[in-house]
Design a protein around this motif. Sequence first.
Motif, PDB file in Angstrom:
ATOM      1  N   ASN A 198       0.831  -1.209   0.000  1.00 18.48           N
ATOM      2  CA  ASN A 198       0.000   0.000   0.000  1.00 18.48           C
ATOM      3  C   ASN A 198       0.868   1.263   0.000  1.00 18.48           C
ATOM      4  O   ASN A 198       0.417   2.337   0.369  1.00 18.48           O
ATOM      5  CB  ASN A 198      -0.948  -0.012   1.200  1.00 18.48           C
ATOM      6  CG  ASN A 198      -0.188  -0.112   2.526  1.00 18.48           C
ATOM      7  OD1 ASN A 198       1.042  -0.049   2.552  1.00 18.48           O
ATOM      8  ND2 ASN A 198      -0.914  -0.269   3.631  1.00 18.48           N
ATOM      9  N   LYS A 199       2.125   1.130  -0.399  1.00 14.58           N
ATOM     10  CA  LYS A 199       3.057   2.261  -0.409  1.00 14.58           C
ATOM     11  C   LYS A 199       3.429   2.616  -1.845  1.00 14.58           C
ATOM     12  O   LYS A 199       3.210   1.839  -2.773  1.00 14.58           O
ATOM     13  CB  LYS A 199       4.301   1.904   0.404  1.00 14.58           C
ATOM     14  CG  LYS A 199       3.974   1.508   1.842  1.00 14.58           C
ATOM     15  CD  LYS A 199       5.223   1.145   2.612  1.00 14.58           C
ATOM     16  CE  LYS A 199       4.862   0.654   4.014  1.00 14.58           C
ATOM     17  NZ  LYS A 199       4.108   1.663   4.786  1.00 14.58           N
ATOM     18  N   THR A 200       4.056   3.774  -2.017  1.00 14.99           N
ATOM     19  CA  THR A 200       4.439   4.261  -3.333  1.00 14.99           C
ATOM     20  C   THR A 200       5.963   4.254  -3.475  1.00 14.99           C
ATOM     21  O   THR A 200       6.676   4.713  -2.574  1.00 14.99           O
ATOM     22  CB  THR A 200       3.920   5.696  -3.557  1.00 14.99           C
ATOM     23  OG1 THR A 200       2.498   5.696  -3.468  1.00 14.99           O
ATOM     24  CG2 THR A 200       4.344   6.228  -4.923  1.00 14.99           C
ATOM     25  N   VAL A 201       6.435   3.726  -4.589  1.00 16.37           N
ATOM     26  CA  VAL A 201       7.853   3.863  -4.929  1.00 16.37           C
ATOM     27  C   VAL A 201       8.032   5.261  -5.506  1.00 16.37           C
ATOM     28  O   VAL A 201       7.547   5.559  -6.602  1.00 16.37           O
ATOM     29  CB  VAL A 201       8.286   2.791  -5.943  1.00 16.37           C
ATOM     30  CG1 VAL A 201       9.740   3.006  -6.340  1.00 16.37           C
ATOM     31  CG2 VAL A 201       8.078   1.391  -5.374  1.00 16.37           C
ATOM     32  N   LYS A 202       8.691   6.127  -4.756  1.00 16.63           N
ATOM     33  CA  LYS A 202       8.740   7.537  -5.158  1.00 16.63           C
ATOM     34  C   LYS A 202       9.876   7.873  -6.109  1.00 16.63           C
ATOM     35  O   LYS A 202       9.799   8.851  -6.866  1.00 16.63           O
ATOM     36  CB  LYS A 202       8.815   8.441  -3.921  1.00 16.63           C
ATOM     37  CG  LYS A 202      10.006   8.186  -3.014  1.00 16.63           C
ATOM     38  CD  LYS A 202       9.947   9.104  -1.790  1.00 16.63           C
ATOM     39  CE  LYS A 202      11.140   8.883  -0.863  1.00 16.63           C
ATOM     40  NZ  LYS A 202      11.094   9.783   0.301  1.00 16.63           N
ATOM     41  N   LYS A 203      10.955   7.088  -6.112  1.00 17.90           N
ATOM     42  CA  LYS A 203      12.024   7.274  -7.094  1.00 17.90           C
ATOM     43  C   LYS A 203      12.965   6.072  -7.057  1.00 17.90           C
ATOM     44  O   LYS A 203      12.909   5.241  -6.139  1.00 17.90           O
ATOM     45  CB  LYS A 203      12.792   8.576  -6.875  1.00 17.90           C
ATOM     46  CG  LYS A 203      13.462   8.725  -5.534  1.00 17.90           C
ATOM     47  CD  LYS A 203      14.121  10.117  -5.458  1.00 17.90           C
ATOM     48  CE  LYS A 203      14.658  10.382  -4.062  1.00 17.90           C
ATOM     49  NZ  LYS A 203      15.293  11.715  -3.966  1.00 17.90           N
ATOM     50  N   ALA A 237       0.952   2.308  -5.369  1.00 18.08           N
ATOM     51  CA  ALA A 237       0.557   1.098  -4.647  1.00 18.08           C
ATOM     52  C   ALA A 237      -0.306   0.213  -5.541  1.00 18.08           C
ATOM     53  O   ALA A 237      -1.083   0.702  -6.381  1.00 18.08           O
ATOM     54  CB  ALA A 237      -0.193   1.482  -3.382  1.00 18.08           C
ATOM     55  N   SER A 238      -0.132  -1.089  -5.384  1.00 13.82           N
ATOM     56  CA  SER A 238      -0.914  -2.092  -6.133  1.00 13.82           C
ATOM     57  C   SER A 238      -0.811  -1.893  -7.640  1.00 13.82           C
ATOM     58  O   SER A 238      -1.804  -1.923  -8.370  1.00 13.82           O
ATOM     59  CB  SER A 238      -2.383  -2.051  -5.698  1.00 13.82           C
ATOM     60  OG  SER A 238      -2.495  -2.284  -4.315  1.00 13.82           O
ATOM     61  N   SER A 239       0.425  -1.662  -8.130  1.00 15.97           N
ATOM     62  CA  SER A 239       0.645  -1.506  -9.566  1.00 15.97           C
ATOM     63  C   SER A 239       2.010  -2.076  -9.940  1.00 15.97           C
ATOM     64  O   SER A 239       2.816  -2.423  -9.072  1.00 15.97           O
ATOM     65  CB  SER A 239       0.544  -0.037  -9.979  1.00 15.97           C
ATOM     66  OG  SER A 239       1.553   0.731  -9.338  1.00 15.97           O
ATOM     67  N   GLY A 304       6.772   6.156   2.955  1.00 16.79           N
ATOM     68  CA  GLY A 304       5.875   5.682   4.008  1.00 16.79           C
ATOM     69  C   GLY A 304       4.506   6.325   3.854  1.00 16.79           C
ATOM     70  O   GLY A 304       4.365   7.429   3.339  1.00 16.79           O
ATOM     71  N   GLY A 305       3.496   5.634   4.299  1.00 16.01           N
ATOM     72  CA  GLY A 305       2.150   6.187   4.198  1.00 16.01           C
ATOM     73  C   GLY A 305       1.420   6.087   5.523  1.00 16.01           C
ATOM     74  O   GLY A 305       1.915   5.513   6.489  1.00 16.01           O
TER      75      GLY A 305
END
Length: 331
Positions: A198-203, A237-239, A304-305
């Motif tokens: 549920n987190k994002t890879v930001k770079k 998230a989820s991709s 982090g979320g």
Amino acid sequence: MLTINTSVSDGVVKVDTTDFGDRKAFVQMACAFRYGSDDLDVMGLCFRKDIWIQQIQIYPESSKPALSAMHDTLLKKAGDNSYPFSFEIPTNLPCSVSLQPGPDDKGKACGVDFEVKTYLAKEKNNPDEKIDKKDTARLVVRKIQYAPSQVGAGPKADVCKSFMMSDKPVHLEASMEKDLYFHGEDIPIKIKINNESNKTVKKIKITVDQTTDIVLYSADKYTKTVLNQEFGETVDASSTADLCLTIKPALSENKEKRGLALDGRLKDEDTNLASTTMIRPGVEKEVLGILVSYKIKINLMVAGGGLLGGLTASDVTVELPLNLMHPKPAE
């Protein structure tokens, strides 16, 4: 200047025998490891170790080598009173490597070098005989190991990492098309990301580390980063994402890094990052003096979320080996 890659090095010396008297002319080729600058050679201490040395008498001629095409070219250029010589160089000798000096460093750089010296002396090996500098000529020689003609399949690595406050992980896979790249060549890296969390890879950050292992006189080993590049691609998230990111480590971006391993210099001629050391079967590592290797790190910076924010941020990292070498020239 002369660059060698084969087991034989050919050359020619032009002499004026007018003032020789009872002296003879010799040519010496040496491979040495220098682990201290010239200004440290004090109080009888020498920070230089000869790995291999060979001497030939060229005048009066004691033996004449079989003339090669290189000899013929040099003899025509040099004219009269020119004498050919050849050295057979053992294949297990190290390649030329120098450690990049700092801005205030003086004298010869530390590392492995080859030198051809012509000198006048009464005897071939007499440590008590003093040889004047005016009766000596020196030439720096560079030994390079070229890449093999056959290139193998590239490395591949993957990792799966879970995070706090997330039920599912992030999968990262990285690979390269081949196991060897040339200096100055673009290096594409294929990256597959399956972000089930549920987190994002930001770079994405990619680094290339050079590890220099000085094995001749100590267990001195250190690592320096020669490339540090960030890419702004994000993965929600989820991709998922299939990427191809290109890097090109180069000396031009590392001119100020003291101690970085470089291919041996010829005077102030520009050079490049040191080539990867390829160890032949049966060769002891200690004979090679300096071992150089490279490693690529692919790092996903995961944000982090939720309420905990940065406390749950983390990185996902894989590593790939990198071989950097020179292509073999066309015949």
